[in-house]
Write an enzyme that holds these catalytic residues in place. Structure first.
Site, PDB file in Angstrom:
ATOM      1  NE  ARG A   1      -3.617  -2.509   0.398  1.00 15.38           N
ATOM      2  CZ  ARG A   1      -3.374  -3.763  -0.164  1.00 15.38           C
ATOM      3  NH1 ARG A   1      -2.470  -3.760  -0.878  1.00 15.38           N
ATOM      4  NH2 ARG A   1      -4.168  -4.915   0.139  1.00 15.38           N
TER       5      ARG A   1
ATOM      6  CB  SER B   1      -9.544   0.852   4.930  1.00 19.47           C
ATOM      7  OG  SER B   1     -10.333   0.201   4.297  1.00 19.47           O
TER       8      SER B   1
ATOM      9  CD  GLU C   1      -5.329   2.558   3.128  1.00 12.17           C
ATOM     10  OE1 GLU C   1      -6.409   2.525   2.783  1.00 12.17           O
ATOM     11  OE2 GLU C   1      -4.448   1.632   3.424  1.00 12.17           O
TER      12      GLU C   1
HETATM   13  P1  NAP Z   1      -9.891  -8.379   5.151  1.00 16.70           P
HETATM   14  O1  NAP Z   1     -10.208  -9.143   4.115  1.00 16.70           O
HETATM   15  O2  NAP Z   1     -10.632  -8.252   6.576  1.00 16.70           O
HETATM   16  O3  NAP Z   1      -8.423  -8.760   5.652  1.00 16.70           O
HETATM   17  C1  NAP Z   1      -7.667  -7.951   6.649  1.00 16.70           C
HETATM   18  C2  NAP Z   1      -6.120  -8.509   6.614  1.00 16.70           C
HETATM   19  O4  NAP Z   1      -5.911  -9.531   6.649  1.00 16.70           O
HETATM   20  C3  NAP Z   1      -5.518  -7.708   5.503  1.00 16.70           C
HETATM   21  O5  NAP Z   1      -4.276  -7.284   5.616  1.00 16.70           O
HETATM   22  C4  NAP Z   1      -5.488  -8.868   4.341  1.00 16.70           C
HETATM   23  O6  NAP Z   1      -4.159  -8.749   3.540  1.00 16.70           O
HETATM   24  C5  NAP Z   1      -5.166 -10.021   5.538  1.00 16.70           C
HETATM   25  N1  NAP Z   1      -6.109 -11.199   4.988  1.00 16.70           N
HETATM   26  C6  NAP Z   1      -7.360 -11.650   4.777  1.00 16.70           C
HETATM   27  N2  NAP Z   1      -7.264 -12.913   4.026  1.00 16.70           N
HETATM   28  C7  NAP Z   1      -5.989 -13.079   3.573  1.00 16.70           C
HETATM   29  C8  NAP Z   1      -5.549 -14.308   2.760  1.00 16.70           C
HETATM   30  N3  NAP Z   1      -6.372 -15.192   2.318  1.00 16.70           N
HETATM   31  N4  NAP Z   1      -4.235 -14.118   2.601  1.00 16.70           N
HETATM   32  C9  NAP Z   1      -3.334 -13.038   2.864  1.00 16.70           C
HETATM   33  N5  NAP Z   1      -3.787 -11.982   3.614  1.00 16.70           N
HETATM   34  C10 NAP Z   1      -5.199 -11.914   3.958  1.00 16.70           C
HETATM   35  O7  NAP Z   1      -9.720  -6.697   4.868  1.00 16.70           O
HETATM   36  P2  NAP Z   1     -10.915  -5.658   4.765  1.00 16.70           P
HETATM   37  O8  NAP Z   1     -10.411  -4.618   5.426  1.00 16.70           O
HETATM   38  O9  NAP Z   1     -12.304  -6.147   4.739  1.00 16.70           O
HETATM   39  O10 NAP Z   1     -10.170  -5.399   3.023  1.00 16.70           O
HETATM   40  C11 NAP Z   1     -10.665  -6.425   1.922  1.00 16.70           C
HETATM   41  C12 NAP Z   1      -9.615  -6.174   1.056  1.00 16.70           C
HETATM   42  O11 NAP Z   1      -9.404  -4.928   0.543  1.00 16.70           O
HETATM   43  C13 NAP Z   1      -8.239  -6.600   1.650  1.00 16.70           C
HETATM   44  O12 NAP Z   1      -7.489  -7.118   0.693  1.00 16.70           O
HETATM   45  C14 NAP Z   1      -7.632  -5.263   2.112  1.00 16.70           C
HETATM   46  O13 NAP Z   1      -6.353  -5.144   1.995  1.00 16.70           O
HETATM   47  C15 NAP Z   1      -8.070  -4.317   0.909  1.00 16.70           C
HETATM   48  N6  NAP Z   1      -8.088  -2.889   0.914  1.00 16.70           N
HETATM   49  C16 NAP Z   1      -7.235  -2.084   0.235  1.00 16.70           C
HETATM   50  C17 NAP Z   1      -7.415  -0.938   0.517  1.00 16.70           C
HETATM   51  C18 NAP Z   1      -6.283   0.107  -0.062  1.00 16.70           C
HETATM   52  O14 NAP Z   1      -5.447  -0.432  -1.203  1.00 16.70           O
HETATM   53  N7  NAP Z   1      -5.882   1.175   0.213  1.00 16.70           N
HETATM   54  C19 NAP Z   1      -7.869  -0.215   1.544  1.00 16.70           C
HETATM   55  C20 NAP Z   1      -8.914  -0.909   2.017  1.00 16.70           C
HETATM   56  C21 NAP Z   1      -8.873  -2.246   1.863  1.00 16.70           C
HETATM   57  P3  NAP Z   1      -4.141  -7.826   2.291  1.00 16.70           P
HETATM   58  O15 NAP Z   1      -4.285  -6.341   2.870  1.00 16.70           O
HETATM   59  O16 NAP Z   1      -2.797  -8.113   1.758  1.00 16.70           O
HETATM   60  O17 NAP Z   1      -5.188  -8.149   1.456  1.00 16.70           O
END
Ligand code: NAP
Length: 348
Positions: free
Chosen positions: A165, A239, A338
């Site tokens: 990120r 987020s 963020e």
């Molecule tokens: P989430 O799915 O609850 O996941 C929370 C954390 O767990 C994240 O760090 C995610 O990694 C990790 N995670 C969950 N399942 C995983 C797997 N199978 N393998 C590896 N890592 C895993 O998160 P959420 O807040 O609801 O968000 C959903 C997705 O949107 C996530 O991928 C999150 O990173 C992404 N997101 C991105 C941004 C951005 O680019 N600015 C902002 C908000 C949310 P990852 O972060 O590596 O996916």
């Protein structure tokens, strides 16, 4: 190009807060960027280029220079064979529409980034990622006006210093590059497993055994729509914190101290990713409506801060501080914001 003066910035952040811009202009072409920056330089003013405002928090003091709104449209296949497609996309294109069009063409590579608000030009800045894909995996290069070189340049993905990120555009070279276009390398294949559990569950529920790019897009749209508010309707910036990456030993210690399992996933260098949403919820901020600041956490996803009736960015930041302090006190983890707070360290 018309340059307006003394414009409220609140409509240019999906959080709906902030002061006024001294000057503001829409840019439709690369030449508009050049013209606008020349004007700003002549008047000795800082300048900034923004997209949809979905990752921006404006200071109450406003922006004492020229704010440029990126409307540069372009969606061009410039090279294609049986497997590969190279696409150049204008920085002002709505990101989800880019994903939609690439999926409709049967392409894989960005479909897990469905429904992320904002413009294409903003996506490389924080190396946007979701559900296992991030833009560093498909980005070939960006085209930008380089305020140091005083010319348009092409920056290859290998020179973007992408991390989790993050990139050079939000760290060492913040405010230096005005991104006019991005080039992506997508393929005509199928999305690669493994899929995140929520996505795998969706496929199982819908009896999808060999998901196509359109299936992955549909899964992500369904998941995101079920837990995230639409910024067109509810004022929010997605987020509010990045998911923290911490040493594995810290998680083991927290689990022992708190007698609870902390959901975590492996990251590089013996570190693990921890869900920021989980930390916030366990620190006591699930579905909180804070009357003092007018801010709230979204019931289905506490990582999303919602502006219910906040009047100022100071209100938002006071709420943020409460959450940061509570998480720090309970878990010893410092959450990192963020959305960008602007202005901060102006370069021009
Ligand atoms: P989430 O799915 O609850 O996941 C929370 C954390 O767990 C994240 O760090 C995610 O990694 C990790 N995670 C969950 N399942 C995983 C797997 N199978 N393998 C590896 N890592 C895993 O998160 P959420 O807040 O609801 O968000 C959903 C997705 O949107 C996530 O991928 C999150 O990173 C992404 N997101 C991105 C941004 C951005 O680019 N600015 C902002 C908000 C949310 P990852 O972060 O590596 O996916």
């Amino acid at each position: 190009m018309t340059i307006q003066n003394n414009v409220s910035l609140a409509p240019y952040s999906t959080m709906g807060l902030g002061g006024r811009a001294a000057y503001l202009a829409d840019v439709q072409t690369r030449m508009d960027i050049l013209e606008a920056l020349t004007w700003a330089q002549t008047h000795n003013l800082p300048a900034i280029l923004i997209g949809g405002g979905s990752n921006i928090i404006w200071q109450d003091s406003g922006f004492p220079g020229l704010v440029l709104i990126n409307h540069i449209q372009r969606f061009e296949v410039f090279e294609e064979d049986d497997v590969n497609v190279y696409l150049t996309i204008g920085g002002g294109e709505g990101w989800d529409s880019v994903v939609e069009r690439s999926v409709a063409a049967g392409l894989t590579g960005i479909e897990a980034l469905s429904l992320i608000p904002g413009t294409a030009g903003a996506v490389p800045i924080q190396n946007v990622g979701a559900y296992g894909q991030d833009i560093s995996q498909t980005l070939v290069s960006i085209e930008a006006f380089d305020a140091q070189a005083k010319d348009f340049v092409i920056v290859p993905a290998t020179d973007c210093n992408f991390g989790y990120r993050t990139s050079r555009f939000k760290t060492t070279d913040r405010n230096r590059f005005f991104i006019s276009a991005i080039t992506l390398h997508l393929t005509k294949g199928m999305p690669e497993p493994p899929f995140y559990p929520e996505v795998a569950d969706y496929f199982a529920e819908h009896s999808i055994t060999q998901p196509k790019p359109a299936d992955l897009r549909q899964a992500v749209v369904a998941i995101r729509s079920s837990k995230l508010p639409d910024p067109q309707i509810v004022k929010n910036c997605g987020s509010f914190f990045a998911n923290p990456t911490v040493p594995i030993g810290q998680v083991v210690q927290i689990q022992a101290d708190q007698d609870m399992l902390v959901p975590n996933w492996p990251a590089a260098n013996n570190m693990v990713k921890v869900s920021a949403a989980w930390l916030i919820e366990r620190a006591g901020f699930k579905n909180i409506h804070d009357s003092a600041s007018g801010m709230a956490t979204w019931p289905q996803q506490p990582l999303v801060f919602v502006n219910e009736h906040a009047q100022t960015t100071a209100d938002l930041l006071s709420f943020k501080q409460k959450v940061v302090d509570a998480v720090q006190k309970k878990f010893g983890i410092r959450l990192v914001q963020e959305p960008e707070l602007i202005p901060e360290n102006l370069a021009m």
